[in-house]
Design an enzyme around this catalytic site. Structure first.
Site, mmCIF file in Angstrom:
data_model
loop_
_atom_site.group_PDB
_atom_site.id
_atom_site.type_symbol
_atom_site.label_atom_id
_atom_site.label_comp_id
_atom_site.label_asym_id
_atom_site.label_seq_id
_atom_site.Cartn_x
_atom_site.Cartn_y
_atom_site.Cartn_z
ATOM 1 N N SER A 142 0.791 -1.230 0.000
ATOM 2 C CA SER A 142 0.000 0.000 0.000
ATOM 3 C C SER A 142 0.820 1.276 0.000
ATOM 4 O O SER A 142 0.241 2.366 -0.080
ATOM 5 C CB SER A 142 -0.953 0.008 1.200
ATOM 6 O OG SER A 142 -2.047 -0.843 0.961
ATOM 7 N N LYS A 189 0.035 3.597 -2.714
ATOM 8 C CA LYS A 189 -1.064 4.556 -2.612
ATOM 9 C C LYS A 189 -0.555 5.995 -2.551
ATOM 10 O O LYS A 189 -1.318 6.937 -2.800
ATOM 11 C CB LYS A 189 -1.930 4.243 -1.392
ATOM 12 C CG LYS A 189 -2.783 2.978 -1.531
ATOM 13 C CD LYS A 189 -3.641 2.771 -0.290
ATOM 14 C CE LYS A 189 -4.664 1.650 -0.482
ATOM 15 N NZ LYS A 189 -4.091 0.307 -0.357
ATOM 16 N N SER A 224 -5.962 2.646 4.715
ATOM 17 C CA SER A 224 -5.438 1.993 3.522
ATOM 18 C C SER A 224 -6.542 1.232 2.793
ATOM 19 O O SER A 224 -6.338 0.148 2.241
ATOM 20 C CB SER A 224 -4.294 1.032 3.894
ATOM 21 O OG SER A 224 -3.406 0.852 2.835
#
Length: 387
Positions: free
Chosen positions: A86, A89, A144
């Site tokens: 993640s 991101k 997340s």
């Protein structure tokens, strides 16, 4: 006669080669350069002018840099290509954050949530509920949430378009180790980045006030339908002090991640004495707290010894901001870099199916996206896939 003729020709060829100007001969300077400096492609720890680095660093790759100057203060396999989880991101946010106003509202549909990989980390978005863009970004940064990512991606014209734009943005940032397959960082064959690239994403993202505010938010109230809300907490343990860790003094974000393929990854930033340092740690060998402990140890060293360090490289400037283009070459240490595997099977969405028009509009940068399909893979310790 034939032998003497051959000898004469060979001699002539030898004289011709010797007479060539030096500029015509291959040289080390003609070799492709490494983004940020050739030392960043070397194996082993790279540091100059200071000692006392933390002795128990188990990460497969890490990097410490000064956020203001962009100087890389120390690194280990900075360009090694690994699954980012993640932390990707950060690139998603840097690509889309300014496309929607914080107060914009969106009523979520079933289609918005239909292509989330099974077992993803979720913030708890439900169809039929209207969310503000600010709430969706809180779901991305704090929890997340892959559901929040996919809603924003559909608001942006779809997953395929978003992936293409993220890849184009990576190219502009000169993050050449990064290959984007999904917008959420979930495990997919071929989805890769590096400690160097993730630090680039963090540095550029933190220059934006909204990005900075979201990643340092500890808790927020999230819609549960009607007038009901529930509280969400940031999963960054150095920010919240969760899981037995103390909070890190001066921490300002940025993003953590975990998948079974990537293990634990984290990019953190902290400010002390007017100086901001960035650290990315990828795939430490120990437990889930190790990624935070090793980040904290590197930050401590940087604040303590950083003034005497001579840089081993630099974080480059985006091309769109006048950065000098670096020849598009992967790092020299191919042995330590993970290759991009061929994707197999079919993902829960077809990344580029029906997206030809969208990709064409994105310009030359988006053409760097390789046409791949991906499959979901991996589970965490509790049997869940994570993003």
């Amino acid at each position: 006669m034939r032998d003497s003729t051959r000898l004469t020709r060979r001699a002539a060829l030898g004289l011709t080669a010797a007479a060539l100007p030096l500029s015509a001969a291959p040289s080390a300077s003609a070799a492709p350069r490494v983004v940020g400096g050739e030392r960043l492609a070397r194996d082993g720890i790279q540091v100059r002018g200071a000692t006392g680095l933390p002795g128990k660093l188990t990460a497969r790759s890490w990097l410490l840099a000064d956020a203001a100057s962009g100087e890389v203060l120390a690194s280990y396999r900075a360009h090694r290509r690994l699954a980012p989880a993640s932390t990707l991101k950060m690139l998603f946010a840097d690509t889309l954050l300014k496309k929607f106003a914080r107060t914009d509202r969106h009523r979520v549909t079933d289609a918005d949530l239909a292509d989330i990989p099974y077992g993803s980390s979720l913030v708890g978005i439900k169809p039929g509920i209207t969310y503000t863009v600010e709430q969706l970004w809180q779901g991305v940064f704090l929890r997340s949430g892959n559901d929040a990512v996919h809603v924003l991606a559909h608001m942006n014209g779809g997953v395929a378009r978003t992936v293409a734009e993220m890849q184009a943005r990576a190219e502009d940032l000169q993050a050449l180790d990064t290959h984007v397959v999904s917008p959420d960082g979930f495990d997919h064959p071929g989805q890769l980045s590096s400690a160097y690239d993730l630090t680039l994403f963090a540095r550029h993202g933190l220059a934006d006030d909204d990005f900075r505010a979201y990643c340092r938010t500890r808790t927020a109230d999230f819609p549960a339908g009607g007038k009901k809300t529930f509280q969400i907490q940031n999963t960054d343990r150095l920010l919240t002090g969760a899981w037995g860790l103390g909070t890190y003094d001066g921490l300002i974000g940025v993003k953590n991640g975990y998948t079974s393929d990537a293990g634990n990854t984290f990019t953190g930033a902290a400010t002390r004495g007017g100086r901001t340092l960035l650290v990315t740690v990828m795939h430490p060998a120990n437990g889930s707290n190790a990624v935070y402990e090793e980040t904290a140890a590197l930050l401590d060293w940087g604040f303590d010894r950083g003034s005497s360090v001579r840089p081993v490289g630099t974080l480059v400037t985006p091309l769109s901001e006048g950065g000098a283009p670096t020849p598009a070459a992967r790092p020299a240490q191919e042995a330590a870099s993970a290759p991009v595997p061929a994707a197999k099977g079919t993902s829960s969405w077809r990344l580029l199916e029906g997206a030809t028009g969208a990709v064409a509009v994105l310009g030359a940068g988006a053409l760097a996206l390789r046409r791949r399909r991906a499959t979901t893979a991996g589970t965490d310790r509790k049997g869940r896939h994570r993003g």
